[in-house]
Design a protein around this motif. Structure first.
Motif, PDB file in Angstrom:
ATOM      1  N   ASP A  32      -4.282  -0.481   4.760  1.00  0.00           N
ATOM      2  CA  ASP A  32      -5.181   0.410   5.520  1.00  0.00           C
ATOM      3  C   ASP A  32      -6.602   0.301   4.986  1.00  0.00           C
ATOM      4  OD1 ASP A  32      -3.209   1.458   7.149  1.00  0.00           O
ATOM      5  OD2 ASP A  32      -2.709   3.078   5.746  1.00  0.00           O
ATOM      6  N   LYS A  87      -6.502   6.477  11.181  1.00  0.00           N
ATOM      7  CA  LYS A  87      -5.668   7.160  10.196  1.00  0.00           C
ATOM      8  C   LYS A  87      -6.526   7.935   9.189  1.00  0.00           C
ATOM      9  CE  LYS A  87      -1.655   6.024   7.324  1.00  0.00           C
ATOM     10  NZ  LYS A  87      -0.938   4.897   6.710  1.00  0.00           N
ATOM     11  N   ALA A  88      -7.506   7.255   8.601  1.00  0.00           N
ATOM     12  CA  ALA A  88      -8.342   7.897   7.587  1.00  0.00           C
ATOM     13  C   ALA A  88      -9.178   9.021   8.203  1.00  0.00           C
ATOM     14  CB  ALA A  88      -9.253   6.868   6.924  1.00  0.00           C
ATOM     15  N   LEU A 132      -7.281  17.419   6.808  1.00  0.00           N
ATOM     16  CA  LEU A 132      -7.328  17.970   5.445  1.00  0.00           C
ATOM     17  C   LEU A 132      -8.521  18.913   5.285  1.00  0.00           C
ATOM     18  CD1 LEU A 132      -6.489  14.782   3.331  1.00  0.00           C
ATOM     19  CD2 LEU A 132      -5.091  16.857   3.487  1.00  0.00           C
ATOM     20  N   GLY A 156      -6.953  11.965   9.312  1.00  0.00           N
ATOM     21  CA  GLY A 156      -6.468  12.546   8.061  1.00  0.00           C
ATOM     22  C   GLY A 156      -7.542  13.361   7.363  1.00  0.00           C
ATOM     23  N   ARG A 157      -8.739  12.813   7.260  1.00  0.00           N
ATOM     24  CA  ARG A 157      -9.825  13.524   6.582  1.00  0.00           C
ATOM     25  C   ARG A 157     -10.152  14.832   7.300  1.00  0.00           C
ATOM     26  NH1 ARG A 157     -14.824  15.012   6.310  1.00  0.00           N
ATOM     27  NH2 ARG A 157     -15.253  14.380   8.445  1.00  0.00           N
ATOM     28  N   VAL A 182      -2.470   8.621   0.599  1.00  0.00           N
ATOM     29  CA  VAL A 182      -1.753   8.491   1.864  1.00  0.00           C
ATOM     30  C   VAL A 182      -1.985   7.118   2.492  1.00  0.00           C
ATOM     31  CG1 VAL A 182      -1.695   9.334   4.256  1.00  0.00           C
ATOM     32  CG2 VAL A 182      -1.670  10.963   2.357  1.00  0.00           C
ATOM     33  N   LEU A 183      -3.210   6.619   2.340  1.00  0.00           N
ATOM     34  CA  LEU A 183      -3.522   5.319   2.941  1.00  0.00           C
ATOM     35  C   LEU A 183      -2.953   4.187   2.086  1.00  0.00           C
ATOM     36  CD1 LEU A 183      -7.221   6.039   3.914  1.00  0.00           C
ATOM     37  CD2 LEU A 183      -5.279   5.911   5.463  1.00  0.00           C
ATOM     38  N   THR A 184      -2.401   3.158   2.761  1.00  0.00           N
ATOM     39  CA  THR A 184      -1.871   2.006   2.030  1.00  0.00           C
ATOM     40  C   THR A 184      -3.016   1.056   1.687  1.00  0.00           C
ATOM     41  OG1 THR A 184      -1.530   0.745   4.050  1.00  0.00           O
ATOM     42  CG2 THR A 184       0.273   2.175   3.340  1.00  0.00           C
ATOM     43  N   LEU A 190      -6.189  11.588   0.477  1.00  0.00           N
ATOM     44  CA  LEU A 190      -6.435  10.521   1.455  1.00  0.00           C
ATOM     45  C   LEU A 190      -6.189   9.138   0.858  1.00  0.00           C
ATOM     46  CD1 LEU A 190      -9.562  11.040   3.731  1.00  0.00           C
ATOM     47  CD2 LEU A 190      -7.187  10.644   4.393  1.00  0.00           C
TER      48      LEU A 190
END
Lengths: 180, 160
Positions: free
Chosen positions: A168, B134-135, B142, B138-139, A163-165, A160
Motif C-alpha cells: 500500500d 485506503k489511507a 480515525l 482510514g485517516r 494498517v497499511l501494508t 494508519l
C-alpha cells in the motif's frame, strides 16, 4: 478588467449579501439580531485578523521549505518526526494545502510516519491558528485541545502505518511522485 | 489581554524581521495582506450566514440542539457538521465563539472544531489522489473518532 476580477472573486459574496439584505427586509422581527451578530463578528475580525496575517507572512518568508525537507528522510529518527510536527505547525492554509507538500516530502524520501505526523500537525496544530483559537475560544479551550491533539496525531499516524501494508505504502509513494 | 499578547508577539517578531532583512519583511507583509484579501470573500459569506442562522435559531433552540444538555446527540450533530463543512479556522473560530455565547455547549463546540480541522469529507477526492483510497478513508475515519475523544477531553478540561 480590475472590476471584472473583483466581480468574479466576490460573486458568491454578493449573492449572499443580497440574500442577507432580503432576509433583513422580509423578517424585520429577526433583523436586529442578525445585524448585531454581523457587527460583533466583523469587529472581532478587524481586531484579530491583521496581526495573525502578518504572522502568517513572516512564517512563510522566514521558514525555508527546501532545507526542512532534507532533514526528514528515513532514519532521521526522532528529529525527523519532530520536524514533521514543526513543519506542520508553522504552516499556513487549509488542510488540502498539506497534500501537495506531503507529496513533495514523500518524493524526497521522507518516511511515511513522518509524513502522517506532518499531515496531522498541519490539520490541527498550526501555531497562528492556535493563537487565534486562544483569542476566540479562550486559553483553556485551545490549550486543552492542543494537549489532546499531540498524542492523537501520533496515535492516528501509528494506527494508519500499521494498517497499511508495505505494498500500500509503496503504491502511495509511486502515486505521489506522479501527482506532484 | 489575549489580544495584547497576540499584538505583542507579532510586534516583536516584526521588529526582529525588519532588523534582519527589510526586503524580506516587506515580502512577508505583502504575503500576509494577500492571504487576508484572499480569504475575505469566504469570510464575509460565512459571517453573513452565521448572522442569519443565529437570528433564526435563537439561544434556546441552539441550546437544545448542541447545548451542554444535548449530550451525545449534540456532540454527534456538531462533529458531523464539522466533518462535512469546509471552513477555514480564521472563519470558524469566531463563528464557534458566537455559537458558544448563544448557548452551545463547550464539548459540542470542541467536537465541531476538531472534526472541522482534522476531517475533510469535501476534500476527500483530493486526498485520495495523493494518498489512495485506503489511507485517506482510514485517516478521516480515525480522525473523526478521535475528534469526539478530543471534544470530551476539552469539555472536561474547560469545565474543571
Amino acid at each position: 478588467m480590475k472590476l471584472n476580477g473583483f466581480l468574479k472573486k466576490y460573486r458568491a459574496t454578493l449573492v449572499v449579501a443580497v440574500i442577507f439584505v432580503g432576509f433583513l427586509v422580509l423578517s424585520p422581527s429577526k433583523a436586529a439580531r442578525a445585524e448585531k451578530s454581523l457587527v460583533d463578528q466583523l469587529k472581532t475580525m478587524l481586531l484579530v485578523m491583521p496581526p495573525i496575517f502578518v504572522l502568517l507572512g513572516l512564517l512563510d518568508v522566514w521558514v525555508p521549505r527546501e532545507t526542512l525537507i532534507r532533514y526528514m528522510g528515513k532514519g532521521s529518527g526522532l528529529k525527523g518526526t519532530a520536524l514533521g510536527i514543526v513543519l506542520g505547525a508553522v504552516a499556513a492554509g487549509p488542510l488540502y494545502g498539506a497534500f501537495p507538500v506531503a507529496a513533495v516530502l514523500m518524493d524526497k524520501g521522507a518516511s511515511f510516519m513522518n509524513v502522517l505526523v506532518f499531515i496531522g500537525a498541519w490539520s490541527t496544530l498550526k501555531i497562528p491558528m492556535f493563537l487565534f483559537e486562544i483569542q476566540s475560544l479562550g486559553a483553556r479551550f485551545a490549550v486543552a485541545r492542543f494537549l489532546i491533539d499531540v498524542p492523537g496525531i501520533f496515535l492516528i499516524a501509528f494506527i494508519l502505518s500499521k494498517v497499511l501494508t508495505a505494498g500500500d505504502i509503496e503504491r502511495i509513494y509511486a502515486a505521489s511522485h506522479n501527482a506532484k | 489581554m489575549e489580544n495584547l499578547i497576540l499584538y505583542g508577539v507579532v510586534a516583536i517578531l516584526l521588529a526582529f524581521s525588519t532588523q534582519k532583512d527589510k526586503a524580506k519583511t516587506r515580502k512577508a507583509l505583502m504575503k500576509g495582506l494577500k492571504a487576508l484579501e484572499g480569504i475575505l470573500p469566504e469570510f464575509l459569506i460565512v459571517v453573513m450566514i452565521v448572522a442569519v442562522v443565529l437570528a433564526v435559531f435563537d439561544p434556546p433552540t441552539i441550546a437544545r440542539l448542541i447545548g451542554s444538555g444535548s449530550s451525545w446527540t449534540g456532540i454527534l450533530i456538531a462533529s458531523l457538521v464539522g466533518a462535512i463543512t469546509l471552513i477555514p479556522g480564521f472563519v470558524a473560530f469566531p463563528a464557534a465563539a458566537e455559537l458558544l455565547r448563544n448557548g452551545a455547549g463547550v464539548t459540542q463546540i470542541a467536537a465541531f472544531v476538531s472534526s472541522l480541522m482534522m476531517v475533510g469529507v469535501v476534500t476527500l477526492p483530493l486526498e485520495i489522489r495523493y494518498f489512495g483510497k485506503k489511507a485517506s478513508v482510514g485517516r478521516n475515519a480515525l480522525a473523526f473518532a478521535f475528534s469526539i475523544v478530543a471534544a470530551l477531553f476539552v469539555g472536561w478540561m474547560v469545565a474543571r
